[in-house]
Design a protein around this motif. Sequence first.
Motif, PDB file in Angstrom:
ATOM      1  N   ASP A  64       0.864  -1.197   0.000  1.00 56.64           N
ATOM      2  CA  ASP A  64       0.000   0.000   0.000  1.00 56.64           C
ATOM      3  C   ASP A  64       0.895   1.239   0.000  1.00 56.64           C
ATOM      4  N   PRO A  65       0.854   2.051  -1.070  1.00 59.38           N
ATOM      5  CA  PRO A  65       1.754   3.199  -1.169  1.00 59.38           C
ATOM      6  C   PRO A  65       1.256   4.446  -0.432  1.00 59.38           C
ATOM      7  N   ASN A  66       0.055   4.399   0.123  1.00 61.53           N
ATOM      8  CA  ASN A  66      -0.536   5.581   0.753  1.00 61.53           C
ATOM      9  C   ASN A  66       0.060   5.841   2.135  1.00 61.53           C
ATOM     10  N   PRO A  67       0.039   7.107   2.547  1.00 60.90           N
ATOM     11  CA  PRO A  67       0.475   7.413   3.910  1.00 60.90           C
ATOM     12  C   PRO A  67      -0.327   6.586   4.918  1.00 60.90           C
ATOM     13  N   ARG A  68       0.309   6.224   6.020  1.00 61.11           N
ATOM     14  CA  ARG A  68      -0.303   5.362   7.018  1.00 61.11           C
ATOM     15  C   ARG A  68      -0.419   6.140   8.331  1.00 61.11           C
ATOM     16  N   PRO A  69      -1.563   6.858   8.526  1.00 61.60           N
ATOM     17  CA  PRO A  69      -1.768   7.557   9.797  1.00 61.60           C
ATOM     18  C   PRO A  69      -2.415   6.639  10.833  1.00 61.60           C
ATOM     19  N   MET A  70      -2.134   6.921  12.093  1.00 61.46           N
ATOM     20  CA  MET A  70      -2.723   6.132  13.174  1.00 61.46           C
ATOM     21  C   MET A  70      -2.633   6.892  14.485  1.00 61.46           C
TER      22      MET A  70
ATOM     23  N   SER B 196      -5.214  -0.885  21.298  1.00 58.00           N
ATOM     24  CA  SER B 196      -5.084   0.543  21.603  1.00 58.00           C
ATOM     25  C   SER B 196      -4.637   1.345  20.382  1.00 58.00           C
ATOM     26  N   LEU B 197      -4.116   0.660  19.381  1.00 59.87           N
ATOM     27  CA  LEU B 197      -3.671   1.315  18.151  1.00 59.87           C
ATOM     28  C   LEU B 197      -4.809   1.297  17.139  1.00 59.87           C
ATOM     29  N   ILE B 198      -5.104   2.451  16.594  1.00 58.67           N
ATOM     30  CA  ILE B 198      -6.178   2.582  15.618  1.00 58.67           C
ATOM     31  C   ILE B 198      -5.575   3.134  14.334  1.00 58.67           C
ATOM     32  N   GLN B 199      -5.573   2.320  13.277  1.00 61.12           N
ATOM     33  CA  GLN B 199      -5.110   2.803  11.987  1.00 61.12           C
ATOM     34  C   GLN B 199      -6.233   3.633  11.373  1.00 61.12           C
ATOM     35  N   LEU B 200      -5.864   4.726  10.737  1.00 62.01           N
ATOM     36  CA  LEU B 200      -6.829   5.689  10.232  1.00 62.01           C
ATOM     37  C   LEU B 200      -6.796   5.782   8.717  1.00 62.01           C
ATOM     38  N   ASN B 201      -7.927   6.110   8.155  1.00 64.31           N
ATOM     39  CA  ASN B 201      -8.010   6.492   6.757  1.00 64.31           C
ATOM     40  C   ASN B 201      -8.502   7.936   6.703  1.00 64.31           C
ATOM     41  N   GLU B 202      -7.819   8.745   5.934  1.00 64.67           N
ATOM     42  CA  GLU B 202      -8.210  10.140   5.816  1.00 64.67           C
ATOM     43  C   GLU B 202      -9.554  10.259   5.094  1.00 64.67           C
ATOM     44  N   VAL B 203     -10.399  11.129   5.608  1.00 61.55           N
ATOM     45  CA  VAL B 203     -11.671  11.407   4.964  1.00 61.55           C
ATOM     46  C   VAL B 203     -11.382  12.320   3.772  1.00 61.55           C
ATOM     47  N   PRO B 204     -11.725  11.873   2.563  1.00 66.17           N
ATOM     48  CA  PRO B 204     -11.425  12.715   1.398  1.00 66.17           C
ATOM     49  C   PRO B 204     -12.307  13.972   1.387  1.00 66.17           C
ATOM     50  N   ILE B 205     -11.672  15.103   1.254  1.00 70.83           N
ATOM     51  CA  ILE B 205     -12.379  16.386   1.176  1.00 70.83           C
ATOM     52  C   ILE B 205     -12.035  16.995  -0.183  1.00 70.83           C
ATOM     53  N   GLU B 206     -13.059  17.175  -0.993  1.00 69.63           N
ATOM     54  CA  GLU B 206     -12.815  17.715  -2.332  1.00 69.63           C
ATOM     55  C   GLU B 206     -12.841  19.224  -2.309  1.00 69.63           C
TER      56      GLU B 206
END
Length: 121
Positions: free
Chosen positions: A21-27, A111-121
């Motif tokens: 997965d090439p996308n940034p990985r926020p958590m 306790s770790l929650i991986q996040l997906n960014e909410v796309p804002i157009e």
Amino acid sequence: MTDDFLTTALQHDNLHVDPTDPNPRPMIAILDAKPGMAEAFRAKITELVRAVRNEPGCLTFTAYEARNHPGRFYLYEIYTNAAAFDTHLQTQHVHNFISALPNLSTGDPTSLIQLNEVPIE
């Protein structure tokens, strides 16, 4: 026990990623210190943050403590991609931190929650 905890934690679904997965990985990790352990846990978190910020795939790693709940920590992390996060999990400083959790915190891999960014157009 800490080796068993480390092994179990690293195999938990919450820590798995698709390394292609090439996308940034926020958590974010939300961790509570055990009673009487906030100072020691804060020191361990500080040690971790200093080391992780030097990882090549770490874009940001910031630790917060709740104002209204001393001893509750929020670790906000972003890695360049899933492979960088996967590499992060293999570092000795992460292994040391995870191994210390049973003594310092009520936290576990959930306790770790991986996040997906909410796309804002």
